[in-house]
Design an enzyme around this catalytic site. Structure first.
Site, PDB file in Angstrom:
ATOM      1  N   PRO A 231       0.829  -1.214   0.000  1.00 55.15           N
ATOM      2  CA  PRO A 231       0.000   0.000   0.000  1.00 55.15           C
ATOM      3  C   PRO A 231       0.861   1.261   0.000  1.00 55.15           C
ATOM      4  O   PRO A 231       1.856   1.340   0.719  1.00 55.15           O
ATOM      5  CB  PRO A 231      -0.807  -0.124   1.295  1.00 55.15           C
ATOM      6  CG  PRO A 231      -0.712  -1.561   1.692  1.00 55.15           C
ATOM      7  CD  PRO A 231       0.601  -2.046   1.188  1.00 55.15           C
ATOM      8  N   GLY A 232       0.459   2.228  -0.802  1.00 58.51           N
ATOM      9  CA  GLY A 232       1.098   3.540  -0.780  1.00 58.51           C
ATOM     10  C   GLY A 232       2.383   3.665  -1.558  1.00 58.51           C
ATOM     11  O   GLY A 232       3.057   4.700  -1.459  1.00 58.51           O
ATOM     12  N   THR A 236      -1.237   3.502  -8.317  1.00 55.06           N
ATOM     13  CA  THR A 236      -2.248   4.303  -9.011  1.00 55.06           C
ATOM     14  C   THR A 236      -1.614   5.512  -9.693  1.00 55.06           C
ATOM     15  O   THR A 236      -1.976   5.870 -10.820  1.00 55.06           O
ATOM     16  CB  THR A 236      -3.322   4.765  -8.015  1.00 55.06           C
ATOM     17  OG1 THR A 236      -3.900   3.623  -7.372  1.00 55.06           O
ATOM     18  CG2 THR A 236      -4.411   5.553  -8.712  1.00 55.06           C
ATOM     19  N   GLU A 454      16.376   0.236  27.614  1.00 61.70           N
ATOM     20  CA  GLU A 454      16.620   0.953  26.365  1.00 61.70           C
ATOM     21  C   GLU A 454      18.116   1.202  26.151  1.00 61.70           C
ATOM     22  O   GLU A 454      18.604   1.159  25.021  1.00 61.70           O
ATOM     23  CB  GLU A 454      15.859   2.285  26.365  1.00 61.70           C
ATOM     24  CG  GLU A 454      14.347   2.151  26.508  1.00 61.70           C
ATOM     25  CD  GLU A 454      13.724   1.275  25.435  1.00 61.70           C
ATOM     26  OE1 GLU A 454      14.314   1.155  24.337  1.00 61.70           O
ATOM     27  OE2 GLU A 454      12.659   0.691  25.699  1.00 61.70           O
TER      28      GLU A 454
END
Length: 628
Positions: A231-232, A236, A454
């Site tokens: 997608p993206g 198109t 972290e």
């Protein structure tokens, strides 16, 4: 004497006459008093006459209407003489001569009264008769004739009108795609950043529209193309650019366009679509989300699947039009090419499958320059190359959303222009999530554990050179209670075994730091273990990076056969993770002082740039080298 006798007789006659008049008045009063007491001047005719009048003419009863409660009250008071039941009303005559009607459209009221008479042991003091021909208001003959003719005509025309209406609606449903037809788009290939492979593949289609006679002379037809990508990525946009380059008309629709609640409409839509396309040649017929067409299956699922099969068959038939399809080029786009029917993908229908990849660093830099250049107010010190490095693996649509999110961040902070800091914050929002208030519910010990976790990720990445550490923070964002933002130095498609081992060690670094300091891990490592398990399983089952040298890939097996083999692969994956975890713990233990130094500074500042961590690592290495 004579005079007295005559006078006496006259007095007697007057007395007799008075008594007679009095007796007459008394007799009349006795006879007429019950009726005169209720309604003077009204005389109730005999009961048989009332029924006869009801049968002959019900008009006198139509002047006064009452409700059912009034009728029940008269029945309880024994004031009802007769009731005439018709198809739509009840005619009531009371004992005092009053006449009225009660509406009874369905006849329920009259039936209930009859049932009550049958169930009651006491005979009712009123007579109830059925008057099938009685009418409250006589209907003129011409009205009756008109009603009969209208009813007959309605019975005849209603099915016809219903069929015409359904046909019109279905016809409207079939032609509902014509409005998707557009003129030739103004978009060109130069307006589409990246997608070099797809542009090269589409050049053959462009050549056909530029010189169709050359293709006809050689007996060639234009290739139909399937654009495959996530997608993206710009499928198109590429199709529109192709139509713009060719100067062709452009019809765009989705695979779900052919579905309809009316049986057979989907097939008519297919025929109508190709009819419109042939009438507008040259034309690019673009079917987005083509996997929505589905695959043909057996009809055990019922009429729905049978209809889907017929739609796919009709599309295949239209695509095989050969000469009738000259000037019509089909371009489809899909995220799941495996969901397309195999007959749809065969050469002759879809000749070429073109993969539209995610943009690389250079393309992402140009995309950022394009969208940031559209901002009316922006800073001049924005480094698009750094932004491109921070957005590895993101699609052009995501990059456009990041620029828009940066504008929202700037507005929220009250800034008058978008800066590089706003864009970096937008990237964090896209990757991890927005800043949350979760730190308010964390106690000091939890914050300290998060800092060690972290820092473990960041320190292992910095020591091994696995990616680029951009930022380290213990501020919650999205679902993460803290994060170490590590990006790739460059976009890579191939990884060697040592690089994947380093990725595993970085993923296990946070949990390793907790084990080193606290002697036990927390639930915060759940996502890290999930990612590490997925990567290690791919390494041993698909990539051949296992301890026993087994090169067979489980991806080659059907899913129902892979189950027994997967047990051994999981065991090998777990062994790989255990080995990497032991190496990670040794690495962190050797650099325990550096770990403590980074955690101490991180707890004070809450957020550290990656450059600061690299400075501390370089200083530690220099100090260690000088000691030796």
């Amino acid at each position: 004497m004579t005079f007295r006798t005559s006078r006496t007789w006259g007095n007697r006659r007057r007395r007799i006459a008075g008594v007679a008049v009095a007796l007459t008045i008394v007799f009349a009063g006795i006879v007429l008093w019950p009726r005169a007491r209720v309604s003077p001047g009204q005389v109730q005719p005999p009961l048989s006459d009332v029924i006869s009048q009801m049968r002959a003419d019900a008009t006198p009863w139509s002047h006064h209407e009452k409700d059912a409660s009034s009728l029940l009250a008269d029945i309880r008071n024994h004031n009802v003489a007769a009731i005439g039941a018709t198809y739509d009303a009840m005619l009531v005559s009371t004992r005092n001569g009053a006449r009225y009607f009660v509406t009874d459209r369905s006849g329920d009221f009259s039936q209930s009264l009859q049932l009550q008479q049958l169930k009651s042991n006491d005979k009712p003091d009123y007579q109830m008769v059925w008057l099938p021909n009685a009418q409250l208001r006589p209907t003129p003959t011409w009205v009756v004739v008109f009603q009969v003719l209208f009813q007959s005509l309605l019975n005849l025309l209603f099915p016809i009108l219903l069929l015409v209406g359904m046909g019109w609606y279905m016809r409207r449903d079939v032609t509902h795609g014509a409005k998707l037809l557009e003129k030739s788009p103004e978009l060109r290939f130069d307006d589409v950043i990246g997608a070099g492979e797809a542009k090269v593949a589409l050049k053959d289609v462009l050549a056909y529209f530029e010189n169709p006679r050359e293709f006809s002379r050689l007996g060639l037809r234009p290739p139909s193309v399937a654009l495959i990508g996530g997608p993206g990525v710009g499928k198109t946009r590429l199709a529109k650019a192709l139509a713009g380059e060719c100067g062709a008309n452009f019809i765009s629709l989705t695979g779900g366009y052919f579905s309809s609640k009316w049986y057979g409409v989907g097939i008519q839509r297919v025929k109508h679509l190709w009819k419109i396309a042939r009438a507008r040649r040259p034309v690019i017929l673009f079917i987005d989300e083509a996997d929505g067409l589905g695959k043909r299956t057996d009809t055990n699922g019922g009429p729905g699947e049978a209809e889907s099969n017929r739609i796919v068959n009709q599309i295949l038939t239209e695509m095989d039009g050969f000469a009738s399809n000259e000037g019509v080029v089909v371009v489809v786009a899909t995220n799941h090419v495996d969901n397309l029917d195999e007959a749809f993908r065969r050469p002759g229908r879809i000749d070429r499958e073109v993969h539209v990849h995610l943009p690389d660093v250079g393309d992402r830099t140009k995309i950022f320059e394009f969208y940031i250049g559209k901002l009316p107010s922006r800073a001049i010190d924005i480094d698009c190359e750094q932004l491109a490095r921070l957005t590895t693996g993101m699609s052009p649509a995501t990059l456009a959303a990041i620029v828009n999110q940066a504008g929202l961040v700037a507005r929220r902070s009250g800034a008058t222009r978008v800066t590089a800091e706003h864009l970096r914050e937008a990237i964090k929002v896209s990757r991890i999530g927005d800043i949350s208030g979760s730190q308010r519910s964390l106690d000091a010990e939890e914050v300290k554990r998060i800092a060690y976790h972290e820092t473990g990720h960041a320190l292992v990445a910095a020591l091994l050179g696995a990616g680029v550490l951009e930022e380290l923070t213990i501020l919650p964002r999205g679902r993460a209670l803290g994060f170490a933002l590590i990006t790739e130095q460059q976009d890579k498609q191939l990884f060697v075994e040592s690089e994947l081992n380093d990725k595993l060690m970085v993923l296990l670094g946070g949990r390793g730091a907790e084990l080193l300091v606290y002697g036990e891990a927390s639930s915060g490592a759940a996502h890290d273990l999930e990612e590490a398990s997925r990567l290690s399983l791919d390494m041993v089952s698909r990539l051949g990076f296992n301890a026993d040298g087994n090169l067979f890939s489980l991806a080659a097996l059907p899913q129902h056969y892979a189950g027994p083999q997967m047990t051994e692969a999981i065991a090998q994956s777990n062994a790989l993770l255990s080995r990497i975890n032991a190496e990670c713990l040794k690495l962190l233990e050797r650099h325990r002082d550096l770990l403590e130094a980074i955690v101490e500074e991180l707890r004070l500042k809450e957020t550290m740039p990656g450059a600061r961590v690299y400075e501390l690592v370089d200083a530690y290495r220099a100090a260690s080298a000088s000691v030796q």
